[in-house]
Scaffold this active site. Structure first.
Site, short mmCIF file in Angstrom:
data_model
loop_
_atom_site.label_atom_id
_atom_site.label_comp_id
_atom_site.label_asym_id
_atom_site.label_seq_id
_atom_site.Cartn_x
_atom_site.Cartn_y
_atom_site.Cartn_z
N HIS A 212 0.84 -1.21 0.00
CA HIS A 212 0.00 0.00 0.00
C HIS A 212 0.86 1.25 0.00
O HIS A 212 0.63 2.20 -0.75
CB HIS A 212 -0.93 -0.01 1.22
CG HIS A 212 -1.77 1.23 1.34
ND1 HIS A 212 -1.38 2.32 2.08
CD2 HIS A 212 -2.96 1.55 0.78
CE1 HIS A 212 -2.30 3.26 1.97
NE2 HIS A 212 -3.27 2.82 1.20
N CYS B 108 -11.08 0.79 -19.16
CA CYS B 108 -10.40 1.38 -18.00
C CYS B 108 -10.14 0.36 -16.90
O CYS B 108 -9.75 0.70 -15.79
CB CYS B 108 -11.21 2.56 -17.43
SG CYS B 108 -12.87 2.12 -16.88
#
EC number: 2.7.9.2
Length: 819
Positions: A441, A756
């Site tokens: 992260h 996308c």
């Protein structure tokens, strides 16, 4: 012998992550691609699962194994409440974990140590042990021996836990000899799933401990004379025409761990010219333990090989080129730059590839950034996760409750970041973590925010104290004591050079197929625009809405709608301005219920067994029109400021009526579809692809494929279910037929098509989409340049194929005329 718990490398492909983890799947993929990988096998995740679910132990067994520890803390509580009859090890593990406060480091350390001790002390079921012994025997016999040296490595299998996130958390054992030793090391690998660090990481990321398994890779040991790491794209300059090779003596652990400063060679692809050599002082090396004949030890190069070897070039020029060419072959196979571990075996003199994974840290940086800073003291080393220089006052925090301590320009230091820390990360000059890898992260968010980050330092929170001053080099993974003026000055020069209008970049490739970019946070708009993308194919609403820190519906009900509208408008405008006049497609809110439930005020959110199939997207938007209305009001505010480059994209559409009702809500706030904004939908549900003509007739300007969901819904596969995740394939014929059908119909009606989903950042998928005739491809920021290159290549191929076909047809006509 028919194996239940063993898979040979030859049987594996890259899709087999749920079965054998990332390492195992990659080794199988390379083996089948003809890459020289030392042979071996994987003890599958099913073996670990079978072990913890079928080995039963009683209270007395636990007391016998743990001794005095059984009378203390959490385990004493568990024993007091446990039934008398034996029960599966998994139940003991979960009882201990469910009583563990992961934020209490002492308790976490003690409880995970107990779990590891139980796993290591219990006998492996005979059905698993016998298979390991037989497979090890077969592997040894391939080399005409009864026993060979092997490496035993852990390979985490939960697909949504990136392999790099486990760097330094699970174990690797080298120079293991004998079947019994292999079995012992496999159990130790299993036990390493329960280190305090790995357990904390899973808990903080919200992963279910009971659904994370471990595979063990057993591979013939390379008796390395020389070894190292290579990047098939220069990670410092982002030059994809260069290969960077690091090399040192002995086993590769010294290079990977950072225990030695290796030689560095830069090779130019194609010409195979060695452009640069930096011969380092290689003080130490890792070798097989000569006393025990097993395991490894670190020795001094001067004593083991001789003083002259310390500064001797490790690879010959011929070997440098051989390694580089092998790297290029592997990159071509995967279609993406690779981070590769390699070794030369002193027994046969051959080159072997031990591991390969995609490079995730490519960035545009200056070569100045990595010059040696002789006067500065390096106090920490880790992985360079986000390039650049950052300096400032250290603030050490351990959880999200402390984020307010981090002020603008501080250096954030923590064990590992989580989504709740993003507000503090935005304010930070740099980020340093104890744990995590290049896909953690901290790494992902730091790269997107453009903040320098060093992850996996192991001891940042111990060595650094709030109030210290440091300089962080996110390119090299180094942390310097104090403010290093020379580096800070270089950063200022770099920022000046990168400022809009400061310099004219090299002319970008011009492609017929537009290459757009996905944007998650408005804060990264300027950086995303600097990629040269042709617009934003996906501006996510989730981060902007969830960042208000309260359930948005509750926010509105408390009379704070205008505040929410302002917050949204501010974010949308920031992106629209950065890209103007290039189009920006804003996707309305698509957060599943589990994300809403975790927010303050989200107590009333429904508990859904599978939120991805639940109340989300336009379904929720129409059920809670106050939220959709607030989004449209925000867009209207931005449009009224003159930004006519915005498109509205509705997620999870499956019926024309949903488009009609959404337009009615937009018009109710004065936002006119097709006039004020372009109007489009996501193609994520197979129903939308099948009835695309009906949806077009309802009035849309564009569509965008959300391939993550489209693939799952088409194939009935949950990517988070390890039993079926290996079947997930965005290039499955059914998925491609749906995409092809939609593109064909849209072209007939003049509706623009785009993508996308994650597939938009995949070179292989990009090539397919160009051939299918898609109008644009939206990629992640770090993949825009690569996808543009791939698109340009594929378009040139199509033109060449068309020209050749025309030429052949003309020649055939000429022959018919002549003869």
């Amino acid at each position: 012998m028919a194996y239940r718990f063993i898979k040979w490398f030859e049987e594996l492909r890259k899709e087999d992550v749920p079965l054998v983890g990332g390492k195992g799947a990659n080794l199988g993929e390379m083996t089948n691609a003809g890459i020289p990988v030392p042979p071996g096998f994987c003890v599958t995740a099913e073996a670990y699962k079978y072990f913890v679910e079928n080995v039963k132990i009683s209270k007395e067994d636990v007391k016998r194994i743990l001794g005095e520890k059984a009378n203390k803390g959490t385990i004493a509580e568990v024993l007091a409440q446990a039934p008398d009859e034996p029960r599966p090890l998994q139940e003991w593990i979960m009882d201990i974990i469910n009583r563990t406060n992961v934020d209490d480091s002492k308790q976490l350390q003690e409880n995970t140590a107990v779990i590891r001790e139980l796993i290591k002390s219990l006998d492996m079921p005979a059905e698993i042990a016998d298979e390991i012994k037989q497979a090890y025997k077969e592997l040894s016999q391939r080399f005409g021996k009864d026993e060979i040296y092997v490496a035993v490595r852990s390979s985490a299998t939960a697909e949504d836990l990136p392999e790099a996130s486990f760097a330094g958390q699970q174990e690797t054992y080298l120079d293991v000899l004998g079947a019994d030793d292999v079995i012992d090391k496999v159990k130790r690998c299993w036990a390493s799933l329960w280190t305090a660090r790995a357990t904390f990481y899973r808990a903080k990321q919200g992963f279910d401990h009971s659904k994370v398994y471990l595979s063990a890779v057993v591979q013939k040991m390379v008796n390395s004379e020389k070894s190292g790491v290579m990047f098939t794209a220069n990670p410092v300059t982002n030059n994809r025409n260069e290969i960077m090779i690091n090399a040192s003596w002995g086993l590769g652990e010294a290079v990977v761990s950072g225990a030695v400063t290796p030689d560095e060679y830069i090779v130019e692809k194609g010409t195979w010219k060695i452009k640069e050599k930096v011969i380092a002082k290689k003080e130490v090396m890792v070798i097989r333990n000569p006393e025990t004949g097993k395991g490894t030890v670190t020795v001094k190069v001067a004593e083991y090989l001789g003083p002259e070897w310390v500064e001797k070039q490790v690879l010959t020029d011929e070997q440098i080129i051989e390694v580089a060419k092998m790297g290029q072959k592997i990159e071509e196979h995967y279609g993406w730059p690779q981070d590769i571990e390699w070794a030369y075996d002193k027994d046969d003199g051959k080159l072997y590839i031990v591991q390969s994974r995609p490079v995730t840290t490519l960035k545009e940086t200056t070569t100045e950034e990595v010059e040696e800073v002789e006067e500065a003291e390096v106090i920490l080393k880790g992985l360079g996760a986000s390039p650049g220089i950052g300096a400032g006052r250290v603030v050490v925090i351990f959880d999200a409750s402390e984020i307010d301590k981090v002020k603008e320009g501080d250096v954030l230091v923590t064990t590992m970041t989580n989504p709740d820390m993003v507000p503090a990360m935005k304010r930070a000059a740099a980020i340093i973590t104890d744990e995590g890898g290049r896909t953690s992260h901290a790494a992902i968010v730091s790269r997107e925010l453009g903040i320098p980050a060093v992850v996996g330092t192991k001891e940042a929170t111990k060595k650094l104290k709030t109030g210290d001053y440091v300089t962080v080099d996110g390119t090299r993974g180094l942390v310097y004591k104090g403010i290093v003026k020379s580096l800070v000055e270089k950063k200022k020069k770099e920022e000046a050079a990168a400022a809009p209008g400061a310099a004219v970049a090299a002319a970008p490739l011009v492609t017929g197929t537009l290459v757009k970019v996905n944007v998650s946070m408005p804060e990264v708009a300027e950086r995303a625009a600097a990629t040269g993308a042709d617009g934003v194919g996906l501006l996510r609403a989730e981060h902007m809405i969830l960042s208000i820190g309260q359930h948005p519906v509750k926010f509105i009900k408390e009379g704070k709608e205008e505040e929410l509208v302002e917050k949204l408008a501010e974010g949308i405008e920031k992106v629209a301005a950065a890209f103007y006049p290039r189009p920006v497609w804003y996707r309305t809110l698509d957060a599943p219920t589990n994300e809403f439930r975790e927010m303050p005020g989200g107590e009333d959110e429904p508990e859904e067994r599978n939120p991805m199939l639940g109340w989300r997207g336009i379904r929720r938007g129409l059920d809670q029109p106050e939220l959709l209305r607030a989004e449209f009001k925000a867009i209207k505010k931005v449009v009224e400021k003159g930004y006519n480059n915005i498109g509205v994209m509705l997620p999870l559409v499956s019926h024309p009526e949903q488009i009609r009702k959404a337009k009615e809500i937009a018009r109710s706030v004065g936002l006119e579809p097709h006039k004020d904004v372009a109007w489009g939908i996501m193609i994520e549900v197979p129903a939308a692809a099948i009835i695309i003509e009906d949806l077009i007739k309802e009035g849309i300007d564009f569509v965008s494929f959300g391939t993550n969901d489209l693939t799952q819904y088409t194939l009935a596969i949950d990517r988070d279910n390890e039993r079926v995740a290996k079947l997930y394939d965005e290039t499955h014929p059914a998925v491609l037929k749906l995409i092809k059908h939609v593109i064909k119909v849209c072209k007939r009606y003049g509706v623009e098509t785009s993508i996308c989903g994650q597939a938009g950042s995949d070179p292989k998928m990009a090539r397919i989409l160009v051939r299918l005739g898609i109008d644009s491809i939206s990629a992640n920021p770090d993949a825009v340049q690569l996808i543009r290159q791939v698109v340009a290549q594929e378009e040139r191929k199509l033109m060449l194929e068309a020209a050749r076909k025309r030429l052949f047809e003309e020649e055939e006509e000429e022959e018919e005329f002549l003869f």
